[in-house]
Design an enzyme around this catalytic site. Structure first.
Site, PDB file in Angstrom:
ATOM      1  N   HIS A   1      32.794  49.270  36.804  1.00  0.00           N
ATOM      2  CA  HIS A   1      32.530  50.646  36.382  1.00  0.00           C
ATOM      3  C   HIS A   1      33.639  51.617  36.760  1.00  0.00           C
ATOM      4  O   HIS A   1      33.607  52.773  36.363  1.00  0.00           O
ATOM      5  CB  HIS A   1      31.208  51.133  36.971  1.00  0.00           C
ATOM      6  CG  HIS A   1      31.260  51.318  38.461  1.00  0.00           C
ATOM      7  ND1 HIS A   1      31.218  50.270  39.336  1.00  0.00           N
ATOM      8  CD2 HIS A   1      31.382  52.432  39.206  1.00  0.00           C
ATOM      9  CE1 HIS A   1      31.291  50.735  40.572  1.00  0.00           C
ATOM     10  NE2 HIS A   1      31.398  52.027  40.531  1.00  0.00           N
TER      11      HIS A   1
HETATM   12  C1  UD1 Z   1      29.581  57.021  40.983  1.00  0.00           C
HETATM   13  C2  UD1 Z   1      30.485  57.097  42.199  1.00  0.00           C
HETATM   14  C3  UD1 Z   1      31.058  55.715  42.494  1.00  0.00           C
HETATM   15  C4  UD1 Z   1      29.968  54.667  42.628  1.00  0.00           C
HETATM   16  C5  UD1 Z   1      29.126  54.690  41.354  1.00  0.00           C
HETATM   17  C6  UD1 Z   1      28.022  53.660  41.445  1.00  0.00           C
HETATM   18  C7  UD1 Z   1      31.703  59.226  42.478  1.00  0.00           C
HETATM   19  C8  UD1 Z   1      33.024  59.835  42.449  1.00  0.00           C
HETATM   20  N1  UD1 Z   1      31.604  57.981  41.987  1.00  0.00           N
HETATM   21  O1  UD1 Z   1      30.409  56.703  39.874  1.00  0.00           O
HETATM   22  O2  UD1 Z   1      31.769  55.768  43.723  1.00  0.00           O
HETATM   23  O3  UD1 Z   1      30.543  53.414  42.811  1.00  0.00           O
HETATM   24  O4  UD1 Z   1      28.594  56.015  41.192  1.00  0.00           O
HETATM   25  O5  UD1 Z   1      27.271  53.548  40.308  1.00  0.00           O
HETATM   26  O6  UD1 Z   1      30.768  59.828  42.938  1.00  0.00           O
HETATM   27  N2  UD1 Z   1      25.689  57.944  33.781  1.00  0.00           N
HETATM   28  C9  UD1 Z   1      24.520  57.657  33.107  1.00  0.00           C
HETATM   29  N3  UD1 Z   1      23.359  57.645  33.833  1.00  0.00           N
HETATM   30  C10 UD1 Z   1      23.309  57.928  35.155  1.00  0.00           C
HETATM   31  C11 UD1 Z   1      24.501  58.257  35.814  1.00  0.00           C
HETATM   32  C12 UD1 Z   1      25.685  58.252  35.122  1.00  0.00           C
HETATM   33  O7  UD1 Z   1      24.521  57.406  31.921  1.00  0.00           O
HETATM   34  O8  UD1 Z   1      22.202  57.888  35.747  1.00  0.00           O
HETATM   35  C13 UD1 Z   1      26.971  57.919  33.021  1.00  0.00           C
HETATM   36  C14 UD1 Z   1      27.347  59.248  32.442  1.00  0.00           C
HETATM   37  O9  UD1 Z   1      27.983  59.037  31.228  1.00  0.00           O
HETATM   38  C15 UD1 Z   1      28.345  59.772  33.440  1.00  0.00           C
HETATM   39  C16 UD1 Z   1      29.037  58.514  33.916  1.00  0.00           C
HETATM   40  O10 UD1 Z   1      28.007  57.523  33.899  1.00  0.00           O
HETATM   41  O11 UD1 Z   1      29.218  60.716  32.907  1.00  0.00           O
HETATM   42  C17 UD1 Z   1      29.657  58.622  35.277  1.00  0.00           C
HETATM   43  O12 UD1 Z   1      28.694  58.991  36.247  1.00  0.00           O
HETATM   44  P1  UD1 Z   1      29.156  59.631  37.674  1.00  0.00           P
HETATM   45  O13 UD1 Z   1      27.993  59.827  38.548  1.00  0.00           O
HETATM   46  O14 UD1 Z   1      29.997  60.825  37.420  1.00  0.00           O
HETATM   47  O15 UD1 Z   1      30.113  58.529  38.270  1.00  0.00           O
HETATM   48  P2  UD1 Z   1      29.935  56.933  38.383  1.00  0.00           P
HETATM   49  O16 UD1 Z   1      30.952  56.315  37.506  1.00  0.00           O
HETATM   50  O17 UD1 Z   1      28.513  56.537  38.213  1.00  0.00           O
END
Ligand code: UD1
Length: 353
Positions: A203
Site C-alpha cells: 500500500h
Molecule cells: C496509513 C498510514 C500508513 C499505514 C497505513 C495502514 C499515514 C501517513 N499512513 O496509510 O503508515 O501503514 O495507513 O493501512 O498515516 N482509504 C479508504 N478507506 C479507508 C481509509 C483509506 O478507501 O478506510 C483510501 C482513500 O482513498 C485514501 C487512501 O486510502 O485517500 C489513503 O488513506 P490514508 O489514511 O491517507 O493513508 P494510508 O495509505 O491508508
C-alpha cells in the site's frame, strides 16, 4: 490517572488493545479518540470488534485527504476534545498522520505525550511515516520503545535517558493473544490454502504510485501464481491503482482487506509473505514465517538482523527468492516480544502520575 488514547489508522488498533486492557486492569481512567483517518468496515470497525476494544468515546471523522489537509483537520478537530477531557497523558501509537497531528496539539497545550513504538527510524524522509516518527518522538515526554535498538537511536538524537522506557512490542501481545481465535476461523483451510501459498500486501506510495514498479512486482507475483496460490488482500488505494493502470494479475487472487483473525490464520500457514507493511515485518518474525519486504530500507531493522525479514532490492529476483524461502523453526523472537509489552506500558504510565 486519566489516559487519552489516539487511534486513527488500521495498524494502530492492535497496538491499542493490549495497552487498554492492561491499563484497565490497574484501574486507570481511559478515553479513546478515533480520528477517523480510516473509516471502512474492513480497515477499522472489524478490528474494534475482533480485538474487544471499546467503542471510541469520540470520533473526529476526518476521513481521507492530502497529508496537509488530513493533518490540519485532525489538529483543528482534536484541540477542543483535548481541552474538554484534559488527561494526564496523551497516548499515541506508531507513525501515522493521526499520531503526529495529535502530538502537536498536546505539546502546544502542555499535555504530556507518551509515544508507544518510539525510536524507529528508516532514515528515509521520503516516507511520510518517517516525518511522523521524528516529530512525535521530539515532542513526546515518554518514549516507549519496542526493541533495544530503538533506545540507542533516541539517545543518539539527544533524548534524555530518563524519558526512555523499553517496553517491548505491543503488537506482538495482540498476535499471541489472538492465535487461538485465528485458528478457530479456519480461514486458510477454507480458502483451499495448502501451506505453499504466499500472502501479499502492498500500500505504500513508493510501491503503489509508481506504475513501472507496480507492474514489475505484479509480473513476479503472477509467475509465482502459476505454481501456487498467491493471496493479495489489497488496501483500497492499491485496488484503485491496479484497476486504473489495468495491470494484468494473472492467477493472483486479488481481494478486499481481510479481518485481523482471518489474516493471521492465512499468514501463519503461509510459505512466505511479500509486503511493504511495518506490522507484517514484525508479525512474520514472531511467527518464523519468511518475509520479503519491497522497500529499500526498514525502520524495523531488528526483523532483518534477528528475524525472518529480507529487504528486496532487485524486484526481478522476487519470485526466485520466495521459492527458496525457509521458515525459522522455532522462531527467534527479539527481546521484549513476549506478550507482556502492554503491561509494561501501563506500569510506566502509572509510575508517572
Ligand atoms: C496509513 C498510514 C500508513 C499505514 C497505513 C495502514 C499515514 C501517513 N499512513 O496509510 O503508515 O501503514 O495507513 O493501512 O498515516 N482509504 C479508504 N478507506 C479507508 C481509509 C483509506 O478507501 O478506510 C483510501 C482513500 O482513498 C485514501 C487512501 O486510502 O485517500 C489513503 O488513506 P490514508 O489514511 O491517507 O493513508 P494510508 O495509505 O491508508
Amino acid at each position: 490517572m486519566k489516559l487519552l488514547h489516539i487511534v486513527g489508522a488500521r495498524p494502530n488498533f492492535p497496538k491499542l488493545a493490549p495497552v487498554h486492557r492492561a491499563a484497565r486492569a490497574i484501574g486507570l481512567d481511559q478515553i479513546i479518540v478515533h480520528t477517523g483517518q480510516h473509516y471502512d468496515e474492513a480497515m477499522s470497525a472489524s478490528f474494534f470488534r475482533d480485538l474487544g476494544i471499546p467503542e471510541p468515546d469520540v470520533n473526529l471523522e476526518v476521513g481521507s485527504g492530502s497529508h496537509a489537509a488530513q493533518t490540519a483537520r485532525i489538529i483543528e478537530r482534536f484541540e477542543p476534545v483535548l481541552l474538554e477531557h484534559n488527561p494526564d497523558w496523551l497516548v499515541v501509537y506508531g507513525d501515522v498522520n493521526s499520531t503526529m497531528a495529535t502530538a502537536i496539539v498536546a505539546a502546544k497545550l502542555g499535555v504530556r505525550i507518551a509515544h508507544v513504538e518510539a525510536g524507529l527510524r528508516s532514515n528515509d524522509r521520503g516516507m511520510p511515516e518517517e516525518i511522523n516518527r521524528l516529530v512525535t518522538d521530539r515532542l513526546a515526554n515518554l518514549l516507549l520503545t519496542p526493541s533495544v535498538d530503538a533506545e540507542a537511536t533516541l539517545l543518539n538524537e539527544g533524548e534524555p535517558a530518563s524519558e526512555i522506557v523499553f517496553v517491548g512490542n505491543v503488537m506482538i501481545d495482540t498476535l499471541f493473544a489472538s492465535l487461538d481465535r485465528a485458528a478457530e476461523t479456519n480461514y486458510a483451510h477454507r480458502q483451499g490454502a495448502d501451506g505453499s501459498h504466499i500472502v501479499v500486501t502492498l500500500h505504500r506510495p513508493s510501491n503503489v504510485d509508481d506504475p513501472e514498479r507496480l507492474r514489475t512486482v505484479c509480473a513476479e507475483l503472477a509467475l509465482l501464481a502459476e505454481e501456487r496460490q498467491v493471496f493479495f488482500p489489497a488496501h483500497p488505494r492499491t485496488q484503485q491503482q491496479l484497476k486504473q493502470l489495468g495491470i494484468d494479475l494473472g492467477r493472483i487472487q486479488l481481494g478486499d482487506p481481510i479481518a485481523y483473525f482471518e489474516m493471521l490464520d492465512l499468514v501463519r500457514h503461509a510459505h512466505a509473505v511479500v509486503t511493504d507493511s511495518g506490522g507484517l515485518q514484525e508479525e512474520t518474525t514472531a511467527l518464523g514465517i519468511p518475509c520479503f519486504t519491497l522497500r529499500p530500507n526498514t525502520e524495523r531493522p531488528i526483523t532483518v538482523v534477528e528475524g525472518t525479514n529480507q529487504l528486496v532490492h532487485d524486484l526481478s529476483t522476487l519470485a526466485a527468492l520466495v521459492r527458496g524461502a525457509q521458515r525459522a523453526d522455532p522462531p527467534r523472537r527479539p527481546a521484549g516480544w513476549d506478550g507482556k509489552a502492554g503491561e509494561r506500558v501501563a506500569a510506566a504510565l502509572a509510575a508517572r502520575p
